[in-house]
Write an enzyme that holds these catalytic residues in place. Structure first.
Site, short mmCIF file in Angstrom:
data_model
loop_
_atom_site.label_atom_id
_atom_site.label_comp_id
_atom_site.label_asym_id
_atom_site.label_seq_id
_atom_site.Cartn_x
_atom_site.Cartn_y
_atom_site.Cartn_z
N HIS A 1 51.33 52.77 -79.64
CA HIS A 1 50.48 53.09 -78.55
C HIS A 1 49.12 52.60 -78.30
CE1 HIS A 1 49.23 56.65 -75.58
NE2 HIS A 1 47.99 55.90 -75.96
N CYS B 1 40.67 57.83 -73.02
CA CYS B 1 40.55 59.52 -73.54
C CYS B 1 39.08 60.22 -73.33
CB CYS B 1 40.53 59.36 -75.09
SG CYS B 1 40.30 60.87 -76.01
#
Length: 310
Positions: A218, A251
């Site tokens: 990722h 995020c």
């Protein structure tokens, strides 16, 4: 649409699985709340484009991530399209698991951290406490017949702690996999990883019994390294790659975490290398263009811009 000339390279897989994170990781950092019907159509378009694995949403408290507060409604609207072992949802704790089970999901993901600072910021717990929190979640999920993935974030660097020792990442990864998880996703949350670092970490995980057949990668593209890191991982035996249509993502607890590897860029590169993905690139680009219109801003995906610009 013209396609790249296919020239294969030794040491690469014939086929990979793209783990699409656009509806969850891609949208979670958007400031304006995306309407549930738009999310519903986004998931349906991705599935229609050939993306077999799509992470749809997250059962986190609405106060944590307001963007995903409609998880129950989204899955109810999607019906069978939104459930099953190929439609994971993120759960942070047992309450999240309760909601996921009530929605009829067939797969979940837990989200750990390789560093103490991010564990506190993201889960309000230490690494030790977070592992303890996930223990009953994984057990109950497996007892219910669910497929379980473990994310580990900050594997290549942390904005507060700086460099993260490989041994530290391996230790947290091993502890989460020992709970009974089926797959590990190693995350370059702030996009500072480089190919040599990728090889070192994968080798270290292999040495501790976590083979590449159980690992997904990722990568965030903060410094433009996501695709090169991915190709490096594929040459090491990885066949599961996380990506986000349109390069959406970030995020909410790490401001330096910019967008994910764009799914279009990954599919284009795989086409050129002769690696099968099962994805219809035209349909994927159309979906990316459509979502960019919904969000009111251009996509960072270079392939999307190049193809749509024609």
């Amino acid at each position: 649409m013209s396609l790249p000339t296919t020239v294969s390279m030794d040491g690469l897989p014939d086929r990979i699985t793209i783990y699409e994170v656009g509806p969850r990781d891609g949208l979670q950092n958007e400031k304006a709340v995306v309407p549930t019907p738009v999310k519903d159509e986004f998931v349906r378009r991705l599935v229609a484009a050939g993306l077999e694995t799509v992470e749809t949403t997250s059962f986190v408290p609405p106060s944590w991530i307001p963007q995903l507060a409609d998880a129950q409604d989204l899955l109810a609207g999607l019906g069978e399209v939104g459930t099953g072992p190929r439609r994971p949802v993120l759960v942070p704790n047992e309450r999240g698991l309760d909601n996921a089970l009530a929605a009829g999901v067939g797969a979940i993901a837990i989200f750990g951290s390789a560093t103490e600072t991010f564990a506190q910021r993201n889960l309000n717990r230490t690494v030790e406490e977070s592992v303890a929190m996930f223990t009953p979640v994984v057990k109950r999920a497996k007892d219910a017949g669910l497929w379980v993935r473990a994310y580990v974030s900050m594997c290549f660097g942390d904005p507060w702690e700086g460099e993260v020792p490989v041994e530290q990442v391996v230790d947290v990864s091993r502890r989460l996999m020992d709970l009974g998880c089926d797959q590990l996703s190693i995350g370059d949350t702030i996009g500072v990883g480089t190919p040599g670092h990728v090889v070192r970490l994968l080798d270290a995980l292999q040495d501790k019994g976590i083979g590449t057949d159980r690992i997904g990668v990722h990568f965030h593209d903060t410094y433009g390294q996501a695709l090169s890191n991915t190709i490096t991982a594929l040459r090491e035996g990885i066949t599961v790659v996380d990506a986000s249509t349109g390069g959406l993502g970030g995020c909410p607890y790490a401001k330096s975490a910019t967008g994910n590897l764009a799914t279009e860029d990954l599919v284009w590169a795989c086409r050129g290398l002769g690696i099968e993905t099962g994805v219809d690139l035209d349909a994927l680009v159309e979906t990316s263009v459509w979502m960019a219109e919904q969000l009111g801003r251009p996509s960072p995906s270079r392939v999307m811009r190049a193809i749509a610009g024609r």
